[in-house]
Enzyme design. Structure first.
Site, PDB file in Angstrom:
ATOM      1  N   LYS A  91       1.394  -0.472  -5.065  1.00 46.41           N
ATOM      2  CA  LYS A  91       1.239  -1.924  -4.994  1.00 46.41           C
ATOM      3  C   LYS A  91       0.745  -2.359  -3.630  1.00 46.41           C
ATOM      4  CE  LYS A  91       5.854  -0.929  -4.693  1.00 46.41           C
ATOM      5  NZ  LYS A  91       6.444   0.226  -5.357  1.00 46.41           N
ATOM      6  N   ALA A 113       0.847  -1.202   0.000  1.00 53.51           N
ATOM      7  CA  ALA A 113       0.000   0.000   0.000  1.00 53.51           C
ATOM      8  C   ALA A 113       0.880   1.249   0.000  1.00 53.51           C
ATOM      9  CB  ALA A 113      -1.001  -0.002   1.153  1.00 53.51           C
ATOM     10  N   HIS A 114       1.766   1.265  -0.970  1.00 59.70           N
ATOM     11  CA  HIS A 114       2.615   2.438  -1.157  1.00 59.70           C
ATOM     12  C   HIS A 114       3.181   2.408  -2.575  1.00 59.70           C
ATOM     13  CE1 HIS A 114       5.906  -0.380  -0.703  1.00 59.70           C
ATOM     14  NE2 HIS A 114       5.598  -0.626   0.552  1.00 59.70           N
ATOM     15  N   ALA A 115       3.772   3.529  -2.953  1.00 57.85           N
ATOM     16  CA  ALA A 115       4.524   3.608  -4.211  1.00 57.85           C
ATOM     17  C   ALA A 115       5.926   4.084  -3.861  1.00 57.85           C
ATOM     18  CB  ALA A 115       3.852   4.579  -5.174  1.00 57.85           C
TER      19      ALA A 115
END
Ligand code: TYD
Length: 132
Positions: free
Chosen positions: A95, A48-50
């Site tokens: 993602k 839960a990050h880029a």
């Protein structure tokens, strides 16, 4: 979408199997870091990050998980359940890894040293970053 599934060359004989990652042979970047995710609790989502700068290769070396990949315009889901297959993720993709099976081990190779400052953990900030 800036991702691809790479089928690794498997060296196998009557002893079993071996997969190798090597710069300039089959690895799309210079690996600076590796980590693995294991003992993931049921129902948990990770990621839960880029990342502004990092490229990654994800390999499910045991068990399975799903990876939701989002480029800010569309989302796709890839299931990783085969240690012979690597998922390449370019920088600036949001993602999320989820649906980990019992005993799943997800190996991640990264093109960068760890730097929390290159992580985008706010989805709206990510969207603003990709639309620029
Ligand atoms: P985190 O970013 O929450 O993992 P995920 O990608 O699953 O969401 O990282 C968990 C912790 O581990 C956090 O304290 C940062 C640390 N960490 C490192 O020190 N080095 C690394 O290479 C990574 C990926 C995480």
């Amino acid at each position: 979408m800036n991702y691809k599934l790479i089928d690794m060359k498997v060296f196998g004989d009557d002893r079993g199997h071996l997969v190798s990652f090597e710069k300039k042979v089959n690895c799309p970047f210079d690996v600076k870091r590796a980590f693995y995710i294991f003992d993931t609790k049921p129902g948990v989502a990770r990621g839960a990050h880029a990342n502004r700068n990092s490229e990654f290769l994800l390999i499910s070396i045991n068990g399975s998980c799903k990876v939701k990949i989002d480029n800010g315009k569309k989302q796709e889901v890839v299931e990783l359940n085969n240690p012979q297959r690597a998922l390449y993720l370019d920088k600036m993709l949001w993602k999320e890894m989820y649906d980990f099976s019992y005993n799943a081990i997800l190996l991640v190779l990264a093109s960068t040293y760890y730097d929390e400052k290159e992580y985008i953990r706010d989805y709206d900030e990510f969207l603003a970053g990709v639309s620029r």
